[in-house]
Design a protein around this motif. Structure first.
Motif, short mmCIF file in Angstrom:
data_model
loop_
_atom_site.label_atom_id
_atom_site.label_comp_id
_atom_site.label_asym_id
_atom_site.label_seq_id
_atom_site.Cartn_x
_atom_site.Cartn_y
_atom_site.Cartn_z
N GLY A 175 -7.36 0.84 -11.85
CA GLY A 175 -6.10 0.36 -11.99
C GLY A 175 -5.45 0.72 -13.10
O GLY A 175 -6.16 0.46 -14.33
N THR A 176 -4.30 1.09 -13.47
CA THR A 176 -3.72 1.19 -14.63
C THR A 176 -2.31 0.26 -14.71
O THR A 176 -1.76 0.17 -13.67
N GLY A 177 -1.57 0.16 -15.81
CA GLY A 177 -0.22 -0.59 -16.04
C GLY A 177 -0.11 -0.97 -17.36
O GLY A 177 -0.78 -0.82 -18.08
N ARG A 178 0.78 -1.86 -17.18
CA ARG A 178 0.99 -2.83 -18.49
C ARG A 178 0.05 -3.79 -18.73
O ARG A 178 -0.66 -4.29 -17.90
N ALA A 179 -0.34 -4.52 -19.73
CA ALA A 179 -1.23 -5.51 -19.95
C ALA A 179 -0.97 -6.56 -19.15
O ALA A 179 -1.92 -7.22 -18.51
N ALA A 180 0.36 -7.00 -18.95
CA ALA A 180 0.64 -8.22 -18.08
C ALA A 180 0.24 -8.01 -16.59
O ALA A 180 0.29 -8.86 -15.85
N ASP A 181 0.06 -6.62 -16.01
CA ASP A 181 -0.24 -6.27 -14.99
C ASP A 181 -1.86 -6.53 -14.67
O ASP A 181 -2.11 -6.24 -13.62
N ARG A 182 -2.67 -6.83 -15.49
CA ARG A 182 -3.92 -6.71 -15.41
C ARG A 182 -4.46 -7.44 -14.33
O ARG A 182 -5.21 -7.10 -13.38
N GLN A 183 -4.22 -8.70 -14.34
CA GLN A 183 -4.70 -9.84 -13.22
C GLN A 183 -4.28 -9.48 -12.00
O GLN A 183 -5.10 -9.33 -11.21
N ALA A 184 -3.26 -9.11 -11.75
CA ALA A 184 -2.65 -8.79 -10.48
C ALA A 184 -3.21 -7.36 -9.91
O ALA A 184 -3.59 -7.48 -8.79
N ALA A 185 -3.68 -6.43 -10.70
CA ALA A 185 -4.22 -5.25 -10.45
C ALA A 185 -5.68 -5.52 -9.77
O ALA A 185 -6.09 -5.24 -8.85
N LEU A 186 -6.38 -6.42 -10.63
CA LEU A 186 -7.71 -6.90 -10.15
C LEU A 186 -7.67 -7.97 -8.80
O LEU A 186 -8.68 -7.43 -8.09
N ASP A 187 -6.56 -8.52 -8.73
CA ASP A 187 -6.47 -9.38 -7.56
C ASP A 187 -6.21 -8.47 -6.46
O ASP A 187 -6.59 -8.83 -5.13
N PHE A 188 -5.42 -7.24 -6.61
CA PHE A 188 -5.44 -6.42 -5.42
C PHE A 188 -6.64 -5.71 -5.11
O PHE A 188 -6.51 -4.80 -4.01
N GLY A 189 -7.50 -5.64 -5.97
CA GLY A 189 -8.81 -4.84 -5.53
C GLY A 189 -9.32 -4.06 -6.54
O GLY A 189 -10.38 -3.35 -6.44
#
Length: 305
Positions: A175-189
């Motif tokens: 996954g990619t995105g902003r730093a603040a999105d890291r945990q959400a992306a990991l939570d989505f799989g």
């Protein structure tokens, strides 16, 4: 009926207005749906179909929004497959008045049954995000288990669906995105995450599939990471740079009843979860579409309480 209309393309979302419009009548193969919840994509104000018909003639004031969930109230001549009183959800035609209204006339084929255990708000959040992810990965991307996939914007409305579906089908998801999105992306799989502002995308190495929601420089750099025989799928127009020994495919999402059924079943059994942010009533839609700061998730308008 109340509806959100647009007349001024230059004004963007600030030019949207709450207005009174006539209730629609169903044409051949149409149904009329009483809208309970509706979705909106900000980029649609840049689409020619929002402002003109298929012959290029002005069609404003046009009603915005193309995602909906609601209840069928009337059938057009020849309409089959749906019935009055049925709960439905789906994606409407780009060239017709949209879903940010109390009622909408829509081709029956663009709708799918919405099970009684799925909230209208959830149903309205799924058509564009879910169908885009499904078509990009499964139809155009030919995803296979074990492949390495880059999912840009992995914490966003579309990207989170891409991430979840790719993970379900056995891919290794970056996954990619902003730093603040890291945990959400990991939570989505996502199996890994790249902060595009502070980390090198190139460090992920070669991949089999890129799902590009960004374009520009990120799209070009992504194309160089696609291994021989791989695919770059884009929803932001034709790729500015194509993979050296792979395919570049850009597409526009379209409604598909069978695919909507696949998506809603995954929501019901917990394999997919929606990414809803703001939920606002129709009377407050203009404020919801013009926030003072970045809002995570998808904005949904609850048309009927």
């Amino acid at each position: 009926m109340k509806a959100i209309v647009v007349t001024d393309q230059a004004a963007g979302t600030a030019g949207m207005k709450l207005a009174e419009r006539r209730e629609p009548q169903p044409s051949i193969n149409d149904v009329v749906v009483q809208v309970y919840a509706a979705g909106f994509v900000g980029t649609e104000l840049g689409w020619p179909s929002t402002w003109t018909d298929r012959l290029g003639r002005d069609r404003t004031p046009s009603i915005s929004g193309h995602e909906l969930a609601g209840v069928v109230t009337a059938l057009g001549y020849g309409t089959t497959g749906l019935s009055v009183g049925q709960r439905v959800f789906g994606l409407t035609d780009w060239y017709r008045d949209g879903s940010l209204a109390e009622y909408i006339a829509v081709e029956a084929r663009n709708l799918a049954p919405l099970p009684g255990d799925v909230d209208f708000t959830v149903g309205a959040s799924l058509p564009i995000s879910g169908l885009t992810a499904w078509q990009g990965l499964i139809v155009h991307g030919r995803l296979q288990a074990g492949q390495r996939v880059i999912a840009h914007g992995a914490a966003g409305a579309v990207g989170s669906m891409v991430t979840q579906l790719a993970h379900e089908f056995g891919a290794y998801v970056i996954g990619t995105g902003r730093a603040a999105d890291r945990q959400a992306a990991l939570d989505f799989g996502a199996n890994a995450f790249v902060d595009l502002d502070n980390e090198r995308l190139e460090d992920v190495g070669q991949v089999d599939l890129v799902f590009d929601l960004i374009g520009g420089d990120i799209g070009k750099r992504s194309a160089r990471l696609v291994r021989a025989g791989g695919i770059l799928v884009s929803i932001v127009g034709p790729a500015e740079e194509r993979p050296t020994d792979g395919l570049a495919i850009d597409f526009v999402v379209e409604s598909d009843r069978a695919q909507l059924g696949e998506i809603i079943q995954r929501v019901r059994d917990g394999r997919l979860r929606t990414n809803i942010g703001t939920v606002a009533p129709l009377d407050d839609a203009l404020a919801a579409f013009n926030p003072t700061e970045r809002q995570p998730g998808k904005t949904i308008i609850r048309v009927r309480p």
